[in-house]
Design a protein around this motif. Structure first.
Motif, PDB file in Angstrom:
ATOM      1  N   GLU A 199       0.823  -1.207   0.000  1.00 37.00           N
ATOM      2  CA  GLU A 199       0.000   0.000   0.000  1.00 37.00           C
ATOM      3  C   GLU A 199       0.859   1.259   0.000  1.00 37.00           C
ATOM      4  N   ARG A 200       1.905   1.253   0.795  1.00 38.47           N
ATOM      5  CA  ARG A 200       2.799   2.418   0.851  1.00 38.47           C
ATOM      6  C   ARG A 200       3.467   2.656  -0.508  1.00 38.47           C
ATOM      7  N   LEU A 201       3.880   1.579  -1.166  1.00 37.97           N
ATOM      8  CA  LEU A 201       4.498   1.709  -2.492  1.00 37.97           C
ATOM      9  C   LEU A 201       3.485   2.240  -3.502  1.00 37.97           C
ATOM     10  N   TYR A 202       2.274   1.716  -3.464  1.00 37.08           N
ATOM     11  CA  TYR A 202       1.232   2.167  -4.389  1.00 37.08           C
ATOM     12  C   TYR A 202       0.977   3.669  -4.213  1.00 37.08           C
ATOM     13  N   LYS A 203       0.808   4.095  -2.989  1.00 38.78           N
ATOM     14  CA  LYS A 203       0.521   5.501  -2.725  1.00 38.78           C
ATOM     15  C   LYS A 203       1.701   6.399  -3.084  1.00 38.78           C
ATOM     16  N   SER A 204       2.915   5.857  -3.039  1.00 38.48           N
ATOM     17  CA  SER A 204       4.095   6.667  -3.385  1.00 38.48           C
ATOM     18  C   SER A 204       4.169   6.943  -4.881  1.00 38.48           C
ATOM     19  N   GLU A 251       1.241  -9.210  -2.844  1.00 37.11           N
ATOM     20  CA  GLU A 251       0.163  -8.418  -2.251  1.00 37.11           C
ATOM     21  C   GLU A 251      -0.199  -7.240  -3.151  1.00 37.11           C
ATOM     22  N   PHE A 252       0.792  -6.624  -3.748  1.00 33.44           N
ATOM     23  CA  PHE A 252       0.555  -5.484  -4.640  1.00 33.44           C
ATOM     24  C   PHE A 252      -0.343  -5.900  -5.799  1.00 33.44           C
ATOM     25  N   LEU A 253      -0.031  -7.033  -6.424  1.00 35.44           N
ATOM     26  CA  LEU A 253      -0.828  -7.530  -7.537  1.00 35.44           C
ATOM     27  C   LEU A 253      -2.244  -7.866  -7.091  1.00 35.44           C
ATOM     28  N   LYS A 254      -2.370  -8.473  -5.936  1.00 35.82           N
ATOM     29  CA  LYS A 254      -3.684  -8.863  -5.420  1.00 35.82           C
ATOM     30  C   LYS A 254      -4.527  -7.631  -5.074  1.00 35.82           C
ATOM     31  N   MET A 255      -3.895  -6.611  -4.531  1.00 35.47           N
ATOM     32  CA  MET A 255      -4.612  -5.436  -4.071  1.00 35.47           C
ATOM     33  C   MET A 255      -4.972  -4.468  -5.199  1.00 35.47           C
ATOM     34  N   TYR A 256      -4.106  -4.363  -6.210  1.00 33.02           N
ATOM     35  CA  TYR A 256      -4.281  -3.316  -7.215  1.00 33.02           C
ATOM     36  C   TYR A 256      -4.425  -3.833  -8.647  1.00 33.02           C
ATOM     37  N   GLY A 257      -4.305  -5.148  -8.841  1.00 32.30           N
ATOM     38  CA  GLY A 257      -4.516  -5.712 -10.159  1.00 32.30           C
ATOM     39  C   GLY A 257      -3.431  -5.403 -11.167  1.00 32.30           C
ATOM     40  N   LYS A 258      -2.337  -4.829 -10.719  1.00 31.02           N
ATOM     41  CA  LYS A 258      -1.193  -4.533 -11.572  1.00 31.02           C
ATOM     42  C   LYS A 258       0.080  -4.942 -10.836  1.00 31.02           C
ATOM     43  N   THR A 259       1.118  -5.217 -11.591  1.00 26.70           N
ATOM     44  CA  THR A 259       2.364  -5.630 -10.953  1.00 26.70           C
ATOM     45  C   THR A 259       3.128  -4.418 -10.429  1.00 26.70           C
ATOM     46  N   LEU A 260       3.875  -4.636  -9.370  1.00 30.40           N
ATOM     47  CA  LEU A 260       4.748  -3.583  -8.851  1.00 30.40           C
ATOM     48  C   LEU A 260       5.766  -3.182  -9.922  1.00 30.40           C
ATOM     49  N   HIS A 261       6.242  -4.176 -10.659  1.00 30.27           N
ATOM     50  CA  HIS A 261       7.211  -3.917 -11.732  1.00 30.27           C
ATOM     51  C   HIS A 261       6.650  -2.911 -12.738  1.00 30.27           C
ATOM     52  N   SER A 262       5.404  -3.097 -13.147  1.00 32.73           N
ATOM     53  CA  SER A 262       4.799  -2.197 -14.135  1.00 32.73           C
ATOM     54  C   SER A 262       4.617  -0.795 -13.574  1.00 32.73           C
ATOM     55  N   PHE A 263       4.278  -0.690 -12.288  1.00 29.82           N
ATOM     56  CA  PHE A 263       4.112   0.621 -11.660  1.00 29.82           C
ATOM     57  C   PHE A 263       5.445   1.369 -11.621  1.00 29.82           C
ATOM     58  N   ILE A 264       6.495   0.683 -11.222  1.00 34.72           N
ATOM     59  CA  ILE A 264       7.818   1.316 -11.158  1.00 34.72           C
ATOM     60  C   ILE A 264       8.276   1.721 -12.556  1.00 34.72           C
TER      61      ILE A 264
END
Length: 340
Positions: A273-278, A307-320
């Motif tokens: 969640e912290r990474l997503y909001k950042s 958890e990131f994928l489960k919570m937001y439907g996108k990979t952390l890799h793609s967000f970064i």
């Protein structure tokens, strides 16, 4: 190195030690990090490659990323020792002189042992005119009691002052009476003690017996006990404990309590969640992104990604990838450990 060529000589080299110095120890069991021990590790070879990447005109950032993003903290310390022994200079100082911006911040963080990095981040968060409460909460809500004791000792050693004194010199009244900071305090009590003075000023007039009881229960019980308390609380009140915190509190105090509860329930989800909001929306809170990626890469980044994928439907890799650029993006993606 650009800043040291005259002392080192452009053709300086780092002599290799005998082959028996190679680290061939097996990976640690239970590692949920994306960064694991490099097999066939030779710190002298790595130190030589990093030196070659920095000497002369320009810097080969790709080599620095390839080595430092794929070595554990313990292995990086051995690289530092090898560099110091052969070059006669501190590797961290040389890296700082060659790198800039967010890329430098990540590399500097990677070169520090975990408690040193946490102490460094806390010092940066509280120095100057304001305090970055998010840093205090991120670190102190998620570290164990043993880890926080080590951070306190490290902070004193590295900065010559106590962590409590640096943050809480002006706190008084009920805030101090409730939060007694001793060697046997719980990590969550320390977190609350370290929250900025404005919490005390904003809250003292409104806190009563119920709030003190709430503080006491949340701050001194162990995780298993608290999880049962949260379940019973929902049965009795019909409301999740997080909802109650949001209804009854505000500002940094709310953030602190929510962080404690979320870390108790699911620490990887808290960091996801912290990474997503950042990264969501316009701009990036780079300090949060860097701190979490550096600190968790060797611990539980695989779980955070899940958890990131489960919570937001996108990979952390793609967000970064979509939110950063250049060498900063490249090293973050290496620490992220792939698209899935």
């Amino acid at each position: 190195l650009n800043s040291t060529n005259t002392q080192l000589g452009a053709n300086a080299s780092i002599p290799a030690k005998p082959a028996q110095t190679r680290d061939t120890s097996p990976l640690r069991l239970g590692n949920r990090g994306t960064v694991t021990e490099a097999s066939g590790f030779n710190p002298e070879e790595d130190a030589q490659k990093i030196y070659n990447a920095m000497k002369g005109a320009g810097t080969n950032e790709a080599t620095i990323i390839e080595i430092l993003a794929h070595r554990t903290i313990a292995q990086r310390q051995k690289i530092k020792e090898a560099f110091k022994q052969s070059v006669g200079k501190e590797l961290l100082d040389c890296l700082k002189s060659e790198l800039t911006g967010n890329f430098e911040m990540i590399v500097v963080g990677l070169m520090m042992p975990a408690p040193v990095y946490d102490a460094y981040e806390l010092k940066n968060a509280i120095k100057g005119a304001g305090t970055e409460e998010a840093c205090l909460i991120d670190i102190l809500a998620s570290r164990s009691k043993a880890e926080i004791k080590e951070i306190i000792a490290t902070y004193k050693k590295e900065h010559g002052k106590s962590l409590e004194d640096d943050v809480c010199g002006d706190t008084s009244g009920m805030f101090q009476r409730v939060l007694v900071i001793k060697g046997n305090c719980s990590d969550k009590m320390l977190l609350l003690f370290l929250i900025q003075q404005d919490i005390y000023e904003a809250g003292e007039a409104h806190w009563g017996t119920d709030e003190v009881k709430f503080l006491t229960v949340l701050c001194v019980r162990n995780r298993n006990h608290l999880l049962r308390v949260f379940q019973e609380y929902q049965k009795i009140s019909g409301r999740d404990i997080e909802d109650s915190i949001k209804r009854e509190m505000s500002g940094c105090l709310e953030d602190a309590f929510l962080a404690i509860v979320k870390c108790m329930k699911n620490k990887p989800a808290f960091f996801a969640e912290r990474l997503y909001k950042s990264m969501k929306g316009l701009g990036t809170t780079d300090s949060v992104l860097i701190r979490i990626m550096v600190a968790r890469a060797e611990i539980d980044m695989l779980d955070i990604k899940a958890e990131f994928l489960k919570m937001y439907g996108k990979t952390l890799h793609s967000f970064i990838k979509g939110d950063t650029s250049g060498d900063y993006r490249k090293i973050l993606l290496e620490l992220c450990g792939g698209e899935k």
